[in-house]
Design a protein around this motif. Structure first.
Motif, PDB file in Angstrom:
ATOM      1  N   ASN A 143       0.873  -1.175   0.000  1.00 23.53           N
ATOM      2  CA  ASN A 143       0.000   0.000   0.000  1.00 23.53           C
ATOM      3  C   ASN A 143       0.905   1.218   0.000  1.00 23.53           C
ATOM      4  OD1 ASN A 143      -1.779   2.095   0.571  1.00 23.53           O
ATOM      5  ND2 ASN A 143      -1.898   1.618   2.740  1.00 23.53           N
ATOM      6  N   ASN A 144       1.237   1.744  -1.195  1.00 25.87           N
ATOM      7  CA  ASN A 144       2.244   2.803  -1.257  1.00 25.87           C
ATOM      8  C   ASN A 144       1.850   4.012  -2.098  1.00 25.87           C
ATOM      9  OD1 ASN A 144       2.503   1.805  -3.883  1.00 25.87           O
ATOM     10  ND2 ASN A 144       4.252   0.506  -3.332  1.00 25.87           N
ATOM     11  N   GLY A 145       0.620   4.034  -2.601  1.00 30.65           N
ATOM     12  CA  GLY A 145       0.174   5.204  -3.348  1.00 30.65           C
ATOM     13  C   GLY A 145       0.703   5.306  -4.759  1.00 30.65           C
ATOM     14  N   ILE A 146       1.407   4.281  -5.252  1.00 27.00           N
ATOM     15  CA  ILE A 146       1.926   4.284  -6.621  1.00 27.00           C
ATOM     16  C   ILE A 146       0.893   3.620  -7.547  1.00 27.00           C
ATOM     17  CG2 ILE A 146       3.781   3.469  -8.127  1.00 27.00           C
ATOM     18  CD1 ILE A 146       5.627   3.518  -5.681  1.00 27.00           C
ATOM     19  N   LYS A 147       0.594   4.280  -8.676  1.00 23.33           N
ATOM     20  CA  LYS A 147      -0.469   3.798  -9.560  1.00 23.33           C
ATOM     21  C   LYS A 147      -0.233   2.363 -10.026  1.00 23.33           C
ATOM     22  CE  LYS A 147      -1.567   8.414 -11.339  1.00 23.33           C
ATOM     23  NZ  LYS A 147      -1.573   9.294 -12.543  1.00 23.33           N
TER      24      LYS A 147
END
Length: 371
Positions: free
Chosen positions: A176-180
């Protein structure tokens, strides 16, 4: 054990990439209600002992690991535009054997596989896999790369190879890292894991401690790549979520996959590596069979060195000094240490390789032994 444990963390020893100070990691873990935390620096284990001691001080369980670089072919292949690419893989030590194997793999990466990065390959990974837990890593992992490139069969092949080697100790890692790209990767990774009956594990690839530290991490990346913050084309992570998240944040994001959260705790419980400090551990030095002990051989070398330097009848002052120094070395348990150092210094001296002592103590012994 807490509800969630971070198993993918980069410290300051992921040079110019990790912004987590080792001393802060166990403190932050404790603040967030976690009683264990891992260290998985890029390609190295430089911070292991400092991390272990910091965790012990805070009463937090240390999990010793590394994010290794895996060569696309053999670790010995070093051709431009082919072998300067590599994949990531997370390895965690379950026990002392695992720690020894992890240390061996990292050393091989530097000694045999270094090409831009310290790389291992599948050959040595299979050879030294005992005692290790393996996670499929971040977007730079080989499974992720295959899936993102539409190579589903290749991804399956890679995952099955790791499952064959590590068995139940191989996990598909979702983040869960916010990268698309990670959102798409997670969907494919979950489907792959379910199809191949490989357990999931949730991580966050934390490079800094808190969300507000993301800017400092960007500055660090600029130093690494020789760029300015004002450069449009500089390397950057399009996210501010690569921090040490709380268990609540991780559980909320992966609420549809509770097994991925539970497996972090399961893995943490399995990882038990301890270090014993306070005594010297040296490799055995093989001495000729005619000498009953290592000390006897060491004394013979010293006697010969004294005679070579001072003649057949050295003064009593020189003999007394040698006996005193030998007594100190024997009492401290450093006989093997001196034999080992003598061996490579003697080799250097007899092969015209320059070598110099660091202190008067070495000066005197090298003076007597190595000429």
């Amino acid at each position: 054990m807490s509800k969630f444990v971070h198993l993918h963390i980069h410290s300051e020893f992921s040079l110019l990439d990790g912004a987590n100070r080792i001393k802060d990691l166990p403190v932050r873990a404790k603040e967030l209600g976690m009683d264990a935390i891992a260290i998985t620096d890029h390609g190295s284990m430089y911070g292991t002992i400092d991390f272990y001691k910091a965790c012990q001080k805070e009463g937090v369980k240390p999990i010793i690991g590394c994010e290794v670089y895996v060569a696309p072919r053999s670790r010995f292949d070093k051709e431009p535009n082919i072998d300067n690419h590599y994949n990531h893989l997370i390895l965690l030590a379950k026990n002392q054997q695992g720690y020894q194997n992890l240390s061996k793999l990292v050393s091989i990466g530097f000694v045999e596989g270094y090409y831009y990065k310290p790389r291992i390959d599948l050959e040595v990974l299979e050879k030294y896999h005992e005692g290790l837990i393996c996670l499929s890593a971040c977007l730079a992992g080989s499974v992720n790369q295959a899936l993102l490139n539409g190579q589903n069969e290749k991804a399956e092949e890679i995952a099955l190879w790791h499952k064959k080697v590590f068995g139940e100790d191989y996990y598909i890692e979702i983040q869960n890292n916010g990268i698309k790209e990670q959102v798409l990767a997670n969907q494919k990774l979950i489907a792959l894991a379910r199809k191949l009956d490989i357990p999931l594990v949730a991580t966050n690839d934390a490079h800094y401690l808190k969300r507000e530290d993301a800017y400092n991490h960007e500055v660090l990346l600029c130093i690494q790549t020789g760029k300015r913050m004002s450069d449009i084309d500089r390397m950057r992570f399009e996210t501010d979520e690569l921090y040490v998240k709380s268990p609540e944040e991780m559980i909320e994001y992966f609420k549809a996959f509770p097994d991925a959260i539970e497996n972090t705790v399961k893995i943490a419980e399995q990882c038990n590596v301890d270090f014993e400090f306070g005594h010297t551990i040296l490799p055995n030095y093989d001495v000729p069979e005619e000498f009953p002990t290592h000390y006897d051989y060491f004394k013979k070398l010293c006697d010969d060195g004294i005679k070579n330097r001072y003649g057949e009848n050295p003064s009593q002052e020189i003999l007394d000094r040698m006996e005193y120094e030998l007594g100190v070395i024997q009492k401290m348990g450093y006989v093997d240490y001196f034999l080992i150092v003598w061996d490579f210094i003697h080799y250097a001296k007899t092969h015209n390789i320059p070598v110099g002592p660091r202190a008067w103590f070495w000066c005197w012994f090298n003076y007597c032994l190595c000429y």
